[in-house]
Design an enzyme around this catalytic site. Structure first.
Site, PDB file in Angstrom:
ATOM      1  N   ASP A 127       0.927  -1.229  -0.010  1.00 26.23           N
ATOM      2  CA  ASP A 127       0.130  -0.098   0.180  1.00 26.23           C
ATOM      3  C   ASP A 127       0.852   1.225   0.008  1.00 26.23           C
ATOM      4  OD1 ASP A 127      -2.509  -1.423  -0.007  1.00 26.23           O
ATOM      5  OD2 ASP A 127      -2.490  -1.428   2.261  1.00 26.23           O
ATOM      6  N   ASP A 145      -7.171  -1.263  -4.661  1.00 28.14           N
ATOM      7  CA  ASP A 145      -8.282  -0.987  -3.679  1.00 28.14           C
ATOM      8  C   ASP A 145      -8.973  -0.023  -4.151  1.00 28.14           C
ATOM      9  OD1 ASP A 145      -6.655  -3.056  -1.977  1.00 28.14           O
ATOM     10  OD2 ASP A 145      -5.712  -1.092  -0.918  1.00 28.14           O
TER      11      ASP A 145
END
Length: 167
Positions: A127, A145
């Site tokens: 991330d 995401d």
């Protein structure tokens, strides 16, 4: 030849978008891994509400089950593969002209497979997008995401747009 015609005419036509999402997701993660230092201390401040911050997520959304001991890697991989298979099957049974829902499914498939790739190769998801307001930081996320969330929002939007079925 009939197989390709069937694919071009069905919702599977939109799988090119899933491949594009997957490629962009993996490409941005590789770029982050090779150009940024790990952790919040190495963040790159871009806007008053947005940073790039390279972190690892061993869980799912919002780091759910990130400290579960490792089994969650396989659990989330399994769920993602089942969902991708189901969405692909639905796409195969719909027309190419059913754009909104097929685009939504393609975004979800591309994002899910991007995170599956991370889990299989690294054991965690990479991330790097950090949105915040004041001292409150939204959990870091990635392109995959984002695609999954946009796809889910399009499914909800489509549910409001669709005509009710006549029973």
């Amino acid at each position: 030849m009939a197989v390709w015609t069937r694919i071009r005419q069905s919702g599977l036509f939109w799988l090119w978008l899933a491949a594009l999402v997957f490629a962009i997701d993996i490409g941005t993660k590789l770029l982050v891994m090779h150009t940024m230092g790990y952790g919040p201390a190495n963040r790159i401040e871009l806007l008053p509400f947005f940073n790039l911050t390279y972190v690892h997520n061993y869980g799912a959304a919002f780091s759910f089950l990130s400290n579960a001991g490792g089994w969650q890697r396989w659990f989330f991989t399994g769920i993602a593969l089942v969902v991708c298979t189901l969405l692909g099957w639905w796409m195969s049974r719909s027309s190419r002209q059913v754009k909104l829902v097929n685009i939504a499914y393609a975004l979800i498939i591309g994002g899910a497979l991007g995170n599956v790739f991370d889990r299989m190769i690294h054991g965690y998801v990479i991330d790097f997008l950090d949105v915040y307001w004041g001292s409150y930081h939204w959990p870091a996320f990635n392109i995959a995401d984002s695609a999954i969330c946009i796809g889910a929002a399009l499914i909800v939007l489509d549910s409001f747009r669709s005509e009710p079925s006549k029973a």
